[in-house]
Design an enzyme around this catalytic site. Structure first.
Site, short mmCIF file in Angstrom:
data_model
loop_
_atom_site.label_atom_id
_atom_site.label_comp_id
_atom_site.label_asym_id
_atom_site.label_seq_id
_atom_site.Cartn_x
_atom_site.Cartn_y
_atom_site.Cartn_z
N CYS A 379 -29.44 -67.38 31.93
CA CYS A 379 -30.06 -66.74 30.77
C CYS A 379 -31.49 -67.25 30.58
O CYS A 379 -32.37 -66.85 31.32
CB CYS A 379 -29.18 -66.94 29.53
SG CYS A 379 -29.50 -65.67 28.29
N HIS A 505 -24.05 -65.11 31.48
CA HIS A 505 -23.51 -66.47 31.40
C HIS A 505 -22.20 -66.55 32.19
O HIS A 505 -21.13 -66.32 31.62
CB HIS A 505 -23.21 -66.83 29.95
CG HIS A 505 -24.43 -66.98 29.10
ND1 HIS A 505 -25.02 -68.19 28.86
CD2 HIS A 505 -25.19 -66.06 28.44
CE1 HIS A 505 -26.07 -68.03 28.08
NE2 HIS A 505 -26.20 -66.74 27.81
N GLU A 507 -20.58 -69.07 33.03
CA GLU A 507 -19.72 -70.16 32.57
C GLU A 507 -18.68 -69.67 31.56
O GLU A 507 -17.63 -70.28 31.39
CB GLU A 507 -20.57 -71.30 31.97
CG GLU A 507 -21.24 -71.02 30.60
CD GLU A 507 -22.56 -70.24 30.70
OE1 GLU A 507 -22.83 -69.66 31.78
OE2 GLU A 507 -23.28 -70.20 29.70
N1 GLN Z 1 -33.83 -66.92 24.23
C1 GLN Z 1 -33.54 -66.05 25.33
C2 GLN Z 1 -33.25 -64.62 24.89
O1 GLN Z 1 -33.00 -64.38 23.73
C3 GLN Z 1 -32.38 -66.60 26.14
C4 GLN Z 1 -31.08 -66.53 25.44
C5 GLN Z 1 -30.03 -67.39 26.07
O2 GLN Z 1 -30.33 -68.23 26.90
N2 GLN Z 1 -28.77 -67.23 25.66
O3 GLN Z 1 -33.26 -63.72 25.70
#
Ligand code: GLN
Length: 528
Positions: A379, A505, A507
């Site tokens: 992410c 994600h 995970e």
């Molecule tokens: N802050 C980033 C976004 O909003 C990444 C979000 C995250 O890592 N869950 O896209």
């Protein structure tokens, strides 16, 4: 349908979630359909707006619900995919009741905690069990018995117990048995007092799970049984375990499975914990050891990264490699330089929000890229790997994400178009599972063993498609996409042994017997 209700006494942080999940594993091993529910008595509607530093990781489900991290424990232990209905909060319950009141559903009645709030709680619990045709609904009550916020929920489960009858509900109370004095006596008074508190709410426990450093002495067990009016078989030790995945076997070894079945009058269907035991054996007999640097900003509260920690445990068992995590504060990289990453066999830059420590994380992605160190980005880590590459590989020295520099001349990471009109903070990100297509020749598709995958998301920003041709020409390839190729989901660095990052994600869907392919890929690359 039967109910198992787990309450907590004495203090928080006793691992109630692990005890609940472990009981779930034992019931599931008997061939029963178990449906877990977490009750969070806080007023937030969901965990999405809560700071991970205070509350631990926000766990996202397939349907996009942002929940308490205990839902993650249930999914991992029971290998089920849950929905937002499995997390009941005070905010949700009151919102439902107030909506009904405004619609006039209560026909002029005075709307009260009893019966309207408690009825709503019961109907949400039963609704989940019925929809999933559960044999057992397993309910974990957040907080500690006696908390004002928890009272309506305790009252609701008391009523539920009364309605379904004794043989259809089992109350489990988790407590702490501290050891005091030079002789190391196990003290039962806190347990006695918290059971008294529970009884004052009209609930008599069937099982006491006693946390402590060591197992209960036989005398301590008898004493708790006597004072708390529970059979001795109903008193279970929960000593510190080498891994949380030991806990189901620790409980089973004390006869808890049989005792629960007997109390709930359920026919045992034979026990199957073989796969679980096999996983534990592999976890405990590594053939190699690696060190992975986790570069984050909440590294003081490990609960903020609990799904990564668990995904690495799952990978450990699959690869037979022990993973030692080195916790690196990204601010420290800014202060002391990337040399604090030296010696790591692999680097993970996980998700995150806010601009503190961003430059340190970007430096970590560059350090991995330039030194051939196995790297995984998730992410925010995926977005920052792109920013770092745009600066170093394309010479766009002020490239950034518009999240951190709204005036950057090169917003290689930019707000999702549909996010521009979003005002509120709750449940407004791009959330939940989406389908992703992987290029057949990519590392990612090899690791997944498939070109189509479903993974969970939680973000507002994405890779700006305008920059893709230039980035790819320079060697950063986007090998996974979603929404008809519109959104970038996975990147790989050409010519690097293992540099893989994902917008999603992985995970969050990692399970003991089905580890996240990307974490496993990182661990294997780090070990080779
Ligand atoms: N802050 C980033 C976004 O909003 C990444 C979000 C995250 O890592 N869950 O896209």
């Amino acid at each position: 349908m039967k109910f198992v209700v787990v309450t907590g006494g004495v203090l928080s942080g006793l691992g109630k979630g692990i005890s609940t999940s472990s009981i779930g594993v034992l019931l599931k091993s008997q061939g029963l359909r178990v449906s877990p529910i977490k009750i969070d008595p806080y007023l937030n509607v969901d965990a999405g707006t809560m700071n991970p530093y205070q509350h631990g990781e926000v766990f996202v489900l397939d349907d996009g619900a942002e929940t308490d991290l205990d839902l993650g424990n249930y999914e991992r232990f029971l290998d089920v995919d849950l929905t937002g209905d499995h997390n009941i909060t005070t905010g949700k319950v009151y919102r439902a009741v107030i909506d009904k009141e405004r619609r006039g559903d209560y026909l002029g009645k005075t709307v009260q905690i009893i019966p309207h709030i408690t009825d709503e709680i019961k109907s949400e619990i039963r609704g989940v069990g019925e929809r999933e045709r559960a044999d057992i609904v397993l309910i974990e009550m957040g907080g500690t018995v006696g908390d004002i916020e928890g009272m309506p929920f305790l009252e609701a489960v008391r009523q539920l117990g009364q309605e379904v009858g004794k043989e259809n509900v089992l109350f489990v109370h988790t407590t702490l048995v501290p050891v005091m004095g030079a002789v190391g006596e196990q003290k039962t008074k806190p347990t006695q007092q918290s059971v008294r508190e529970l009884r004052a709410a009209g609930i008599s426990p069937n099982v006491i799970v006693a946390r402590g450093e060591r197992s209960l002495e036989p005398d301590t067990k008898r004493k708790i049984a006597f004072f708390c009016d529970v059979p001795v078989e109903g008193v279970v030790s929960a000593p510190d375990a080498a891994t949380i995945y030991d806990v189901p076997l620790l409980f089973d070894g004390q006869g808890l499975t049989e005792y629960i079945l007997k109390t709930l009058r359920v026919e045992p269907k034979g026990e199957d914990l073989e796969a679980w035991k096999d996983f534990l054996d592999r976890l405990k007999t590594p053939e190699k050891e690696v060190e992975i640097a986790l570069v984050g900003k909440y590294t003081h509260l490990k609960d903020s990264y609990i799904s990564h920690i668990e995904a690495f445990h799952h990978a450990e068992a699959a690869a037979r490699v022990r993973v030692n995590l080195r916790w690196v504060e990204s601010m420290d990289i800014e202060k002391k330089g990337v040399k604090i990453l030296e010696g790591a066999d692999g680097i993970l830059v996980p998700g995150g929000f806010g601009d503190r420590g961003i430059e340190g994380k970007i430096a970590a992605t560059r350090y991995a890229a330039e030194n051939g160190i196995p790297f995984q980005g998730v992410c925010l880590g995926f977005q920052l790997a792109t920013v770092g590459f745009a600066r170093a590989g394309l010479g766009l020295k002020d490239a950034n994400s518009s999240e951190f520099d709204p005036k950057t001349p090169d917003p290689v990471v930019d707000l999702l178009p549909e996010q521009r009109s979003v005002k509120g903070m709750g449940a407004t990100m791009r959330l939940g599972a989406h389908e992703i297509h992987l290029d057949p020749g990519s590392m990612a598709s090899k690791l997944y063993g498939s070109a189509t995958i479903h993974e969970r998301h939680r973000h507002r920003y994405e890779i700006n498609p305008e920059y893709i041709p230039k980035l790819e020409a320079a060697g950063l390839t986007y090998v996974g996409r979603s929404d008809n190729g519109r959104r970038m989901e996975v990147l790989e660095l050409r010519g690097h042994p293992f540099f893989v990052a994902s917008q999603f994600h992985p995970e969050l869907r990692s399970r003991p017997l089905r580890p996240s392919p990307l974490h496993l890929g990182l661990v294997r690359a780090a070990a080779s």
